[in-house]
Structure formats: C-alpha cells, structure tokens
Design a protein around this motif. Structure first.
Motif, PDB file in Angstrom:
ATOM      1  N   TYR A  79      26.361   7.924   2.395  1.00  0.00           N
ATOM      2  CA  TYR A  79      26.130   7.593   0.981  1.00  0.00           C
ATOM      3  C   TYR A  79      24.833   6.810   0.802  1.00  0.00           C
ATOM      4  N   ILE A  87      24.218   6.171  -6.894  1.00  0.00           N
ATOM      5  CA  ILE A  87      25.224   7.048  -6.278  1.00  0.00           C
ATOM      6  C   ILE A  87      26.517   6.929  -7.075  1.00  0.00           C
ATOM      7  N   LEU A  89      30.417   8.232  -6.792  1.00  0.00           N
ATOM      8  CA  LEU A  89      31.424   8.868  -5.941  1.00  0.00           C
ATOM      9  C   LEU A  89      32.489   9.459  -6.826  1.00  0.00           C
TER      10      LEU A  89
END
Length: 92
Positions: A79, A87, A89
């Motif tokens: 990641y 980012i 998720l």
C-alpha cells in the motif's frame, strides 16, 4: 499308477515354499515394491509442482528488476503511494 499328488508332492511343496519366501519373507517383497512405486509417483508429482513453482518465481524475480513492475508490486502489496497521492482501501 500313482496319482498327481503322490507323483509331484515334493515339487508342489517346494514351489509353494519358494513362492512364500519370495513374496512374504524376502527383504524386497512385492508389497514393498508396490509401496515404492506409489512413493515414486507422489514424488514425481511433487517434482513437477516445484519445477512449475520455480519457473513462476524466476519470472517474478525477473519482473522485479523492471521499475514499473516493482512500483506496481509495492503499491499493491505494501500500500505504498507516490507524492501527492492518497490511498483508499476498498473492502469487498
């Protein structure tokens, strides 16, 4: 005239004893040979699996030498992100 049993009794007993010694009491019995053949087949399947795994790992290592693949792998696995990126998720 003698019957078959009386005539060949000794040879029949010797033959039966010989077959018993070979198949049951011998160091290399038929049962052991069958077990060894089974183990060989299992080991051949394992050998094939590890050869394929080795090819996959070699391909993966070669790809890791490429910058684009290394970046993609780092992003997906760890990641990691570049500067100015965020980012998110998403769980399925």
């Amino acid at each position: 005239m003698k019957g078959f049993w009386e005539k060949y009794r000794l040879w029949v007993i010797i033959t039966i004893a010989f077959l018993l010694i070979i198949t049951v009491f011998s160091k290399n019995t038929v049962l052991e040979a069958m077990a060894i053949r089974r183990r060989i087949k299992v080991m051949q399947k394992e050998q094939q699996y590890y050869r394929e795994r080795s090819k996959e790992d070699s391909t993966f290592l070669e790809n890791l030498k490429q910058d684009w693949f290394l970046e993609k792998y780092a992003r997906e696995t760890f990641y990691m992100k570049g500067r100015g990126e965020e980012i998110y998720l998403l769980e399925e």
